[in-house]
Design a protein around this motif. Structure first.
Motif, PDB file in Angstrom:
ATOM      1  N   PRO A  37       3.818 -25.999 -33.911  1.00 42.25           N
ATOM      2  CA  PRO A  37       2.685 -25.282 -33.317  1.00 42.25           C
ATOM      3  C   PRO A  37       3.175 -24.229 -32.317  1.00 42.25           C
ATOM      4  CG  PRO A  37       2.644 -27.632 -32.738  1.00 42.25           C
ATOM      5  CD  PRO A  37       3.844 -27.399 -33.591  1.00 42.25           C
ATOM      6  N   GLN A  38       2.398 -23.162 -32.171  1.00 36.37           N
ATOM      7  CA  GLN A  38       2.816 -22.039 -31.319  1.00 36.37           C
ATOM      8  C   GLN A  38       3.139 -22.439 -29.881  1.00 36.37           C
ATOM      9  OE1 GLN A  38       3.379 -18.839 -32.662  1.00 36.37           O
ATOM     10  NE2 GLN A  38       4.512 -18.728 -30.728  1.00 36.37           N
ATOM     11  N   PRO A  39       2.369 -23.319 -29.224  1.00 36.00           N
ATOM     12  CA  PRO A  39       2.743 -23.697 -27.852  1.00 36.00           C
ATOM     13  C   PRO A  39       4.133 -24.345 -27.774  1.00 36.00           C
ATOM     14  CG  PRO A  39       0.470 -24.321 -28.271  1.00 36.00           C
ATOM     15  CD  PRO A  39       1.059 -23.882 -29.596  1.00 36.00           C
ATOM     16  N   LEU A  40       4.492 -25.136 -28.762  1.00 28.39           N
ATOM     17  CA  LEU A  40       5.815 -25.747 -28.784  1.00 28.39           C
ATOM     18  C   LEU A  40       6.886 -24.692 -29.046  1.00 28.39           C
ATOM     19  CD1 LEU A  40       7.693 -28.169 -28.625  1.00 28.39           C
ATOM     20  CD2 LEU A  40       7.164 -28.650 -31.040  1.00 28.39           C
ATOM     21  N   LEU A  41       6.617 -23.767 -29.962  1.00 30.44           N
ATOM     22  CA  LEU A  41       7.559 -22.677 -30.220  1.00 30.44           C
ATOM     23  C   LEU A  41       7.799 -21.861 -28.948  1.00 30.44           C
ATOM     24  CD1 LEU A  41       6.257 -21.453 -33.685  1.00 30.44           C
ATOM     25  CD2 LEU A  41       8.436 -22.611 -33.240  1.00 30.44           C
ATOM     26  N   ASP A  42       6.727 -21.554 -28.240  1.00 29.43           N
ATOM     27  CA  ASP A  42       6.851 -20.788 -26.993  1.00 29.43           C
ATOM     28  C   ASP A  42       7.708 -21.534 -25.977  1.00 29.43           C
ATOM     29  OD1 ASP A  42       5.184 -18.846 -28.112  1.00 29.43           O
ATOM     30  OD2 ASP A  42       3.389 -19.567 -27.055  1.00 29.43           O
ATOM     31  N   GLN A  43       7.489 -22.828 -25.873  1.00 26.32           N
ATOM     32  CA  GLN A  43       8.265 -23.660 -24.942  1.00 26.32           C
ATOM     33  C   GLN A  43       9.742 -23.692 -25.343  1.00 26.32           C
ATOM     34  OE1 GLN A  43       6.647 -27.637 -24.680  1.00 26.32           O
ATOM     35  NE2 GLN A  43       8.527 -28.455 -23.798  1.00 26.32           N
ATOM     36  N   MET A  44      10.014 -23.831 -26.628  1.00 30.49           N
ATOM     37  CA  MET A  44      11.394 -23.872 -27.115  1.00 30.49           C
ATOM     38  C   MET A  44      12.097 -22.534 -26.869  1.00 30.49           C
ATOM     39  SD  MET A  44      10.797 -25.982 -30.666  1.00 30.49           S
ATOM     40  CE  MET A  44      12.215 -25.207 -31.380  1.00 30.49           C
ATOM     41  N   ILE A  45      11.417 -21.444 -27.127  1.00 32.60           N
ATOM     42  CA  ILE A  45      12.013 -20.126 -26.908  1.00 32.60           C
ATOM     43  C   ILE A  45      12.324 -19.940 -25.425  1.00 32.60           C
ATOM     44  CG2 ILE A  45      11.562 -17.639 -26.974  1.00 32.60           C
ATOM     45  CD1 ILE A  45       9.904 -18.260 -29.581  1.00 32.60           C
ATOM     46  N   ALA A  46      11.363 -20.265 -24.571  1.00 33.26           N
ATOM     47  CA  ALA A  46      11.559 -20.103 -23.126  1.00 33.26           C
ATOM     48  C   ALA A  46      12.710 -20.965 -22.613  1.00 33.26           C
ATOM     49  CB  ALA A  46      10.264 -20.450 -22.382  1.00 33.26           C
ATOM     50  N   GLY A  47      12.900 -22.139 -23.223  1.00 34.38           N
ATOM     51  CA  GLY A  47      13.955 -23.057 -22.791  1.00 34.38           C
ATOM     52  C   GLY A  47      15.297 -22.834 -23.470  1.00 34.38           C
ATOM     53  N   GLY A  48      15.401 -21.832 -24.327  1.00 31.38           N
ATOM     54  CA  GLY A  48      16.661 -21.565 -25.022  1.00 31.38           C
ATOM     55  C   GLY A  48      17.004 -22.587 -26.086  1.00 31.38           C
ATOM     56  N   GLN A  49      15.999 -23.282 -26.610  1.00 30.93           N
ATOM     57  CA  GLN A  49      16.241 -24.352 -27.585  1.00 30.93           C
ATOM     58  C   GLN A  49      16.382 -23.863 -29.021  1.00 30.93           C
ATOM     59  OE1 GLN A  49      13.035 -27.047 -25.532  1.00 30.93           O
ATOM     60  NE2 GLN A  49      14.148 -28.242 -27.067  1.00 30.93           N
ATOM     61  N   VAL A  50      16.047 -22.617 -29.305  1.00 34.10           N
ATOM     62  CA  VAL A  50      16.272 -22.078 -30.646  1.00 34.10           C
ATOM     63  C   VAL A  50      17.745 -21.687 -30.696  1.00 34.10           C
ATOM     64  CG1 VAL A  50      15.701 -20.291 -32.315  1.00 34.10           C
ATOM     65  CG2 VAL A  50      13.888 -21.317 -30.908  1.00 34.10           C
ATOM     66  N   ALA A  51      18.541 -22.489 -31.356  1.00 36.74           N
ATOM     67  CA  ALA A  51      19.994 -22.303 -31.370  1.00 36.74           C
ATOM     68  C   ALA A  51      20.432 -21.238 -32.359  1.00 36.74           C
ATOM     69  CB  ALA A  51      20.689 -23.629 -31.691  1.00 36.74           C
TER      70      ALA A  51
END
Length: 171
Positions: free
Chosen positions: A86-100
């Motif tokens: 879901p978009q809120p989780l994607l936004d959180q992952m991007i902000a936290g540098g979790q997209v490796a």
């Protein structure tokens, strides 16, 4: 919660990490509508090919020998490799540098084109981490590399992922 190890899941291992919640949350938790998942490739069949992936974050110790922007050619082989969230989780992952890592085209740009992103993963995501980076899950088979293995492959077929993991324990 007091652990100091690393965890890596590739392909089916990535699926297990996502289903458990270890990526992207860092904890084992039941799945619900707010969770990420890996599902069937958009084309509805198995894909086995070489793809180009770009390092999007070096948050994880596994990625410590790489730089943001590095592009590697890695093997994939899966029928359920499409990452969705879901978009809120994607936004959180991007902000936290979790997209490796992300699937990229020949110019190194993340792409939704099936020639670059053969499963159709949202935001061209190939690999993600837990919030602290110690758990990494990815679809591409980094372990499928070696001298002379890909004679006609385009790009850098060696991704120093495992060396980063070893470095973590050597301190």
């Amino acid at each position: 919660q007091r652990r100091d190890g690393l965890m890596l899941g590739i392909c089916n291992g990535f699926q297990a990490l996502v289903k458990l919640g270890l990526v992207p949350f860092g904890d084992i938790r039941p799945m619900d509508a707010d969770c990420a998942t890996l599902t069937f490739n958009h084309i509805g069949r198995h894909q086995s090919t070489l793809v180009r992936t770009r390092v999007a974050s070096t948050l994880s110790p596994w990625m410590s020998r790489m730089n943001v922007g590095d592009v590697h050619t890695v093997a994939i082989s899966h029928g359920e490799g499409r990452f969705v969230a879901p978009q809120p989780l994607l936004d959180q992952m991007i902000a936290g540098g979790q997209v490796a890592t992300q699937y990229v085209d020949a110019a190194g740009v993340p792409s939704m084109d099936l020639s670059a992103n053969p499963n159709g993963s949202v935001l061209a995501i190939e690999g993600i981490t837990s919030p602290d980076g110690r758990v990494l899950g990815k679809m591409g088979h980094t372990e499928r590399s070696g001298a002379g293995l890909y004679k006609n492959a385009f790009g850098d077929t060696y991704q120093p992922l495992f060396e980063g993991g070893v470095d973590y324990f050597r301190g």
